[in-house]
Structures are given as structure tokens and as C-alpha cells.
Design a protein around this motif. Structure first.
Motif, mmCIF file in Angstrom:
data_model
loop_
_atom_site.group_PDB
_atom_site.id
_atom_site.type_symbol
_atom_site.label_atom_id
_atom_site.label_comp_id
_atom_site.label_asym_id
_atom_site.label_seq_id
_atom_site.Cartn_x
_atom_site.Cartn_y
_atom_site.Cartn_z
ATOM 1 N N LEU A 124 0.829 -1.208 0.000
ATOM 2 C CA LEU A 124 0.000 0.000 0.000
ATOM 3 C C LEU A 124 0.864 1.259 0.000
ATOM 4 C CD1 LEU A 124 -2.900 0.994 0.019
ATOM 5 C CD2 LEU A 124 -2.837 0.967 2.520
ATOM 6 N N LYS A 125 1.934 1.239 0.792
ATOM 7 C CA LYS A 125 2.832 2.391 0.822
ATOM 8 C C LYS A 125 3.508 2.584 -0.533
ATOM 9 C CE LYS A 125 5.208 3.452 4.449
ATOM 10 N NZ LYS A 125 6.188 3.507 5.560
ATOM 11 N N PHE A 126 3.898 1.487 -1.159
ATOM 12 C CA PHE A 126 4.539 1.574 -2.479
ATOM 13 C C PHE A 126 3.580 2.176 -3.505
ATOM 14 C CE2 PHE A 126 5.618 -0.390 -6.609
ATOM 15 C CZ PHE A 126 6.901 0.122 -6.754
ATOM 16 N N ILE A 127 2.306 1.783 -3.449
ATOM 17 C CA ILE A 127 1.301 2.334 -4.371
ATOM 18 C C ILE A 127 1.133 3.832 -4.138
ATOM 19 C CG2 ILE A 127 -1.154 2.313 -4.974
ATOM 20 C CD1 ILE A 127 -1.143 -0.701 -4.378
ATOM 21 N N SER A 128 1.070 4.234 -2.878
ATOM 22 C CA SER A 128 0.901 5.652 -2.568
ATOM 23 C C SER A 128 2.092 6.480 -3.044
ATOM 24 C CB SER A 128 0.695 5.837 -1.061
ATOM 25 O OG SER A 128 1.873 5.524 -0.337
ATOM 26 N N ILE A 129 3.288 5.953 -2.851
ATOM 27 C CA ILE A 129 4.495 6.649 -3.312
ATOM 28 C C ILE A 129 4.474 6.792 -4.839
ATOM 29 C CG2 ILE A 129 7.000 6.396 -3.550
ATOM 30 C CD1 ILE A 129 6.181 7.324 -0.809
ATOM 31 N N CYS A 130 4.078 5.748 -5.532
ATOM 32 C CA CYS A 130 4.001 5.790 -6.990
ATOM 33 C C CYS A 130 2.988 6.823 -7.470
ATOM 34 C CB CYS A 130 3.649 4.415 -7.541
ATOM 35 S SG CYS A 130 4.976 3.201 -7.407
ATOM 36 N N LEU A 131 1.836 6.895 -6.807
ATOM 37 C CA LEU A 131 0.808 7.869 -7.184
ATOM 38 C C LEU A 131 1.326 9.299 -7.041
ATOM 39 C CD1 LEU A 131 -2.433 6.316 -5.608
ATOM 40 C CD2 LEU A 131 -1.802 6.388 -8.024
ATOM 41 N N MET A 132 2.002 9.588 -5.932
ATOM 42 C CA MET A 132 2.530 10.940 -5.717
ATOM 43 C C MET A 132 3.640 11.266 -6.701
ATOM 44 S SD MET A 132 2.407 11.443 -1.556
ATOM 45 C CE MET A 132 3.041 9.825 -1.117
ATOM 46 N N LEU A 133 4.481 10.278 -6.998
ATOM 47 C CA LEU A 133 5.576 10.503 -7.943
ATOM 48 C C LEU A 133 5.053 10.741 -9.355
ATOM 49 C CD1 LEU A 133 8.580 10.576 -8.586
ATOM 50 C CD2 LEU A 133 8.533 8.083 -8.820
ATOM 51 N N LEU A 134 4.129 9.913 -9.812
ATOM 52 C CA LEU A 134 3.575 10.063 -11.155
ATOM 53 C C LEU A 134 2.828 11.382 -11.310
ATOM 54 C CD1 LEU A 134 2.301 6.416 -11.819
ATOM 55 C CD2 LEU A 134 4.279 7.557 -12.855
ATOM 56 N N SER A 135 2.119 11.793 -10.268
ATOM 57 C CA SER A 135 1.405 13.073 -10.314
ATOM 58 C C SER A 135 2.383 14.234 -10.452
ATOM 59 C CB SER A 135 0.561 13.246 -9.051
ATOM 60 O OG SER A 135 -0.410 12.246 -8.944
#
Length: 297
Positions: A124-135
Motif C-alpha cells: 500500500l505504501k509503495f502504491i501511494s508513493i508511486c501515485l505521488m511521484l507520477l502526479s
């Protein structure tokens, strides 16, 4: 009492929003883009008030020894980079986009921790980090008012915040509390920014600033310094009465409030892709808070 916690949270949110709006007004509307002077003034007033409050016993501050202060100086240097680059970025980037980029500082913290402390990956943390990075990566492509220099300064701002967060949690001296840390940050900032004011050209530029004699400008600068200090006190007060998780929720709500109100206060061009980047980034931040049930990064 539960109502006291809510009062502290609402006070924090109010000061948070008004502080960012005041800084944005001075930096963007009045166009006072001289960060060594602007941030130097804020940190000078913050240092004076913090030392005065400590002397009068209105806040609890322990004596700062040289042995405690020296190990904290790398964090103070990151703090100066954070506020200097942040001022540059905020002067050219709208508040919702600024917070979207600022969220990617969690990516920086995550990468640093993974390089230093290898641990089990949380999905879940990895997904959240990816979302913030891609944004953050896609936002410059979607921003109708894209400014290359503003985004370049935002990168420096994000790097300093991410590294400062890691240092604050994992490397701070045990005998330094939040107020002692900030006092060192303030004093170091005043010294460094005062030295840098002339070489950067900010001192000469400020003398030719068209609003220098403006009542609005003077009131705005005084308000920004006072609000910065009040935000520090509100942050320390809220942290002391709430868990890490609940403090994060109040910070998140304060940012969302500022983003929702900013188009009503400041003119900005909005596009659907840019709004999607903002929303996805903050969904990622919400997921990060959900995954961080313990007081960790």
C-alpha cells in the motif's frame, strides 16, 4: 478533553491556510521575489519571539548546548534550502500545484530510507508513493501556467523537505525537542540568509521594489512573520496532544482546505489534467497516512 483537541486542530488549520495565503500574496501578487530578505525577516522574527517566549516561560524550552546544536546543523542547512527554494517555487506556482509537488517529498524520504535501511516493502505504501511521484512528474505537462524556473526551484524544495524529514526522525539529538530544533534553524537561517543577501542581488533589488513604501506590503510582511511563528506554536501544540496519525490527518485537511479556497482568492488557470494530477497525488497521500499506522515515515 476531546473539544480541546479539535480546537487545537482547527486553530492549526486556520493559521496554516492564512499563512500560506499571506506568503502567496506577497510573493505572487506583490511580486516580492527576494527570498533571502523575505525568509530572513521571517526567521529573524521567529527567533526573537521564540527566545522571548522561552525567557518569559510561555513555552517550554531547554538550554541548547553546543554539543547538541552542532549535530543538528546539517538539518538546519536543509531547512534553509527548504524555505529558500520553497519561496522561489511558491512565487511562480499556484498553491494546489505547489502542494502536489510538495507531496513528492515523501518519495525522497522513502528512497533515502530504502538506501540506508533496507526493509520489507509494504504494498500500500509503495502504491501511494508511486501515485505521488507520477502526479508530480505529469503535472508540469498539464499546468497551463508552466514556469520552468518555478518547477526547478520546487525540485530543490522537495529534495530538502524529504532529506530533512529523514534527518529529523532518525538522526536528531535526543536532547533537542521541536522548539529547540526550530530555534537552531531560525538562528542559522538568519545568519546564512543575511550573508547571502548581497551576493544574490536581493538587497539591491529590494531597494528598488515599487511597493517598498506600501502600507499593504508592510502589513503583509509583519503578518507573514507572525503567522509563521504562530504556525510553529500550533504545530507543536497539536503534535503534543495527538498521535502521529491524527496530526497527519489535520495537516492533510489543512492542505485540502487551502487548495479548495485558493482559486477564490488568487487567479489561476485550471485544466482537467492538472486537477487530476492534484487529486491523484492527494489520494496517494491519504493512502500513505492509512499505511502509516505507526509513527514512521
Amino acid at each position: 478533553m476531546q473539544w480541546k483537541r479539535h480546537f487545537s486542530g482547527f486553530a492549526f488549520s486556520f493559521v496554516f491556510v492564512v499563512s500560506y495565503f499571506t506568503n502567496k500574496f506577497i510573493l505572487s501578487v506583490l511580486k516580492f521575489t527576494y527570498p533571502t530578505l523575505f525568509q530572513g525577516w521571517q526567521t529573524f522574527i521567529g527567533a526573537v519571539l521564540l527566545l522571548l517566549f522561552g525567557k518569559l516561560g510561555w513555552v517550554e524550552m531547554s538550554r541548547i548546548t553546543r554539543s547538541a546544536a552542532l549535530p543538528w546543523l546539517p538539518a538546519s542547512l536543509l531547512f534553509v534550502g527548504n524555505i529558500y527554494a520553497g519561496s522561489r517555487a511558491l512565487s511562480q506556482i499556484d498553491i494546489p500545484y505547489f502542494f502536489t509537488l510538495q507531496n513528492s517529498s515523501h518519495v525522497v524520504s522513502h528512497v533515502i530510507l530504502k538506501l540506508v535501511h533496507r526493509g520489507k516493502r509494504q504494498r500500500l505504501k509503495f502504491i501511494s508513493i508511486c501515485l505521488m511521484l507520477l502526479s508530480a512528474i505529469n503535472l508540469p505537462l498539464c499546468d497551463p501556467q508552466f514556469d520552468f524556473r518555478g518547477y526547478l526551484w520546487a525540485i530543490g524544495h522537495v529534495l530538502c523537505i524529504g532529506a530533512y524529514r529523514v534527518f529529523q526522525v532518525h538522526h536528531r539529538p535526543s536532547n533537542l525537542g521541536d522548539l529547540e530544533q526550530q530555534c537552531i534553524n531560525y538562528l542559522f537561517s538568519v545568519l546564512l540568509l543575511a550573508v547571502a543577501a548581497h551576493p544574490t542581488g536581493d538587497l539591491m533589488g529590494a531597494l528598488e521594489f515599487p511597493f517598498l513604501q506600501s502600507y499593504t506590503f508592510h502589513c503583509g510582511c509583519c503578518a507573514s512573520a507572525l503567522l509563521g511563528f504562530l504556525l510553529l506554536l500550533a504545530t507543536v501544540k497539536l503534535k503534543s496532544g495527538l498521535s502521529y496519525e491524527h496530526f497527519g490527518i489535520w495537516t492533510f485537511l489543512s492542505k485540502v482546505t487551502a487548495m479548495c479556497l485558493s482559486p477564490l482568492v488568487f487567479s489561476m488557470d485550471v485544466s482537467v489534467p492538472a486537477v487530476m494530477c492534484v487529486m491523484i497525488s492527494h489520494v496517494g497521500e491519504a493512502l500513505l497516512m492509512y499505511s502509516d499506522r505507526e509513527p514512521q515515515l
